[in-house]
Design a protein around this motif. Structure first.
Motif, short mmCIF file in Angstrom:
data_model
loop_
_atom_site.label_atom_id
_atom_site.label_comp_id
_atom_site.label_asym_id
_atom_site.label_seq_id
_atom_site.Cartn_x
_atom_site.Cartn_y
_atom_site.Cartn_z
N GLU A 73 0.84 -1.19 0.00
CA GLU A 73 0.00 0.00 0.00
C GLU A 73 0.87 1.24 0.00
OE1 GLU A 73 -3.54 1.92 2.70
OE2 GLU A 73 -2.81 -0.08 3.12
N GLY A 74 0.52 2.18 -0.86
CA GLY A 74 1.25 3.44 -0.91
C GLY A 74 2.46 3.41 -1.82
N ARG A 75 2.82 2.29 -2.34
CA ARG A 75 3.95 2.21 -3.27
C ARG A 75 3.44 2.34 -4.68
NH1 ARG A 75 7.39 -2.95 -1.18
NH2 ARG A 75 7.62 -2.27 0.94
N GLY A 76 4.33 2.68 -5.59
CA GLY A 76 3.93 2.83 -6.97
C GLY A 76 3.65 1.51 -7.66
N ARG A 77 4.31 0.45 -7.23
CA ARG A 77 4.19 -0.84 -7.91
C ARG A 77 3.86 -1.93 -6.90
NH1 ARG A 77 8.41 -3.68 -12.06
NH2 ARG A 77 8.10 -5.77 -11.30
N PRO A 78 2.63 -2.49 -6.98
CA PRO A 78 2.28 -3.57 -6.04
C PRO A 78 3.19 -4.78 -6.22
CG PRO A 78 0.34 -2.78 -7.21
CD PRO A 78 1.54 -2.17 -7.87
N GLU A 79 3.52 -5.43 -5.14
CA GLU A 79 4.37 -6.62 -5.18
C GLU A 79 3.62 -7.80 -5.76
OE1 GLU A 79 5.69 -7.45 -1.24
OE2 GLU A 79 6.55 -5.47 -0.96
N VAL A 80 4.36 -8.74 -6.32
CA VAL A 80 3.76 -10.00 -6.77
C VAL A 80 3.14 -10.66 -5.55
CG1 VAL A 80 4.26 -12.30 -7.69
CG2 VAL A 80 5.33 -10.28 -8.72
N GLY A 81 1.92 -11.12 -5.68
CA GLY A 81 1.18 -11.73 -4.58
C GLY A 81 0.25 -10.77 -3.87
N ALA A 82 0.43 -9.47 -4.07
CA ALA A 82 -0.41 -8.47 -3.42
C ALA A 82 -1.68 -8.24 -4.23
CB ALA A 82 0.35 -7.15 -3.27
N MET A 83 -2.70 -7.76 -3.56
CA MET A 83 -3.92 -7.35 -4.26
C MET A 83 -3.65 -6.01 -4.93
SD MET A 83 -7.24 -7.83 -2.05
CE MET A 83 -7.70 -9.25 -1.21
N ALA A 84 -4.27 -5.83 -6.10
CA ALA A 84 -4.12 -4.56 -6.81
C ALA A 84 -5.39 -4.29 -7.60
CB ALA A 84 -2.92 -4.63 -7.75
N ARG A 85 -5.62 -3.02 -7.91
CA ARG A 85 -6.78 -2.62 -8.70
C ARG A 85 -6.32 -2.25 -10.10
NH1 ARG A 85 -11.85 -1.16 -8.02
NH2 ARG A 85 -11.69 -1.06 -5.76
N ASP A 86 -7.00 -2.83 -11.08
CA ASP A 86 -6.85 -2.44 -12.48
C ASP A 86 -7.84 -1.30 -12.66
OD1 ASP A 86 -7.11 -2.10 -15.23
OD2 ASP A 86 -7.16 -4.25 -15.68
N VAL A 87 -7.36 -0.07 -12.66
CA VAL A 87 -8.27 1.08 -12.68
C VAL A 87 -8.98 1.22 -14.02
CG1 VAL A 87 -7.06 2.34 -10.87
CG2 VAL A 87 -6.43 2.72 -13.26
N ARG A 88 -8.40 0.74 -15.08
CA ARG A 88 -9.05 0.81 -16.39
C ARG A 88 -10.29 -0.09 -16.46
NH1 ARG A 88 -7.30 -1.12 -22.03
NH2 ARG A 88 -8.29 0.43 -23.35
N ARG A 89 -10.19 -1.26 -15.85
CA ARG A 89 -11.31 -2.22 -15.85
C ARG A 89 -12.12 -2.18 -14.56
NH1 ARG A 89 -7.11 -4.65 -18.43
NH2 ARG A 89 -7.52 -5.43 -20.52
N ASP A 90 -11.63 -1.43 -13.57
CA ASP A 90 -12.25 -1.36 -12.25
C ASP A 90 -12.44 -2.75 -11.66
OD1 ASP A 90 -13.19 -0.02 -10.00
OD2 ASP A 90 -15.27 -0.14 -10.67
N ARG A 91 -11.34 -3.52 -11.67
CA ARG A 91 -11.33 -4.88 -11.11
C ARG A 91 -10.18 -5.00 -10.13
NH1 ARG A 91 -11.21 -9.40 -15.66
NH2 ARG A 91 -11.51 -10.70 -13.83
N ILE A 92 -10.39 -5.79 -9.10
CA ILE A 92 -9.33 -6.09 -8.15
C ILE A 92 -8.89 -7.52 -8.38
CG2 ILE A 92 -8.78 -6.46 -5.71
CD1 ILE A 92 -10.57 -4.13 -5.04
N GLY A 93 -7.59 -7.73 -8.39
CA GLY A 93 -7.04 -9.06 -8.56
C GLY A 93 -5.73 -9.17 -7.79
N ARG A 94 -5.15 -10.34 -7.85
CA ARG A 94 -3.87 -10.58 -7.21
C ARG A 94 -2.78 -10.52 -8.29
NH1 ARG A 94 -3.07 -11.48 -2.27
NH2 ARG A 94 -5.19 -12.13 -1.85
N VAL A 95 -1.72 -9.77 -8.03
CA VAL A 95 -0.62 -9.63 -8.97
C VAL A 95 0.12 -10.96 -9.05
CG1 VAL A 95 1.54 -8.43 -9.51
CG2 VAL A 95 -0.37 -7.16 -8.50
#
Length: 80
Positions: A8-30
């Motif tokens: 959280e708060g970093r520019g690039r989510p780590e592999v294994g972390a949850m992240a939001r694809d803002v273009r598709r408005d979906r949350i997934g795991r990296v």
């Protein structure tokens, strides 16, 4: 969950972390950073999708908890 909080708060989510694809408005795991794309998998599993790195951001703790509760509700109701 610790990975989600650390990312959280970093520019690039780590592999294994949850992240939001803002273009598709979906949350997934990296799952990976490969070929100039971010590979994300739905929280319930299933087919991965790719997103541009600029379209992926870390999720807040509240977004992470909301996504996990929504997924648990989907599983308990038998829908996907």
């Amino acid at each position: 969950m610790e990975q989600d909080i650390r990312a959280e708060g970093r520019g690039r989510p780590e592999v294994g972390a949850m992240a939001r694809d803002v273009r598709r408005d979906r949350i997934g795991r990296v799952m990976a950073y490969e070929g100039g794309q971010v590979w994300l998998r739905p929280l319930a599993g299933g087919l991965e999708w790719t997103a541009r790195p600029d379209d992926v951001r870390s999720v807040s703790l509240s977004e992470s908890l909301s996504a996990r509760v929504a997924e648990a509700n989907r599983r308990s109701s038998g829908t996907r």
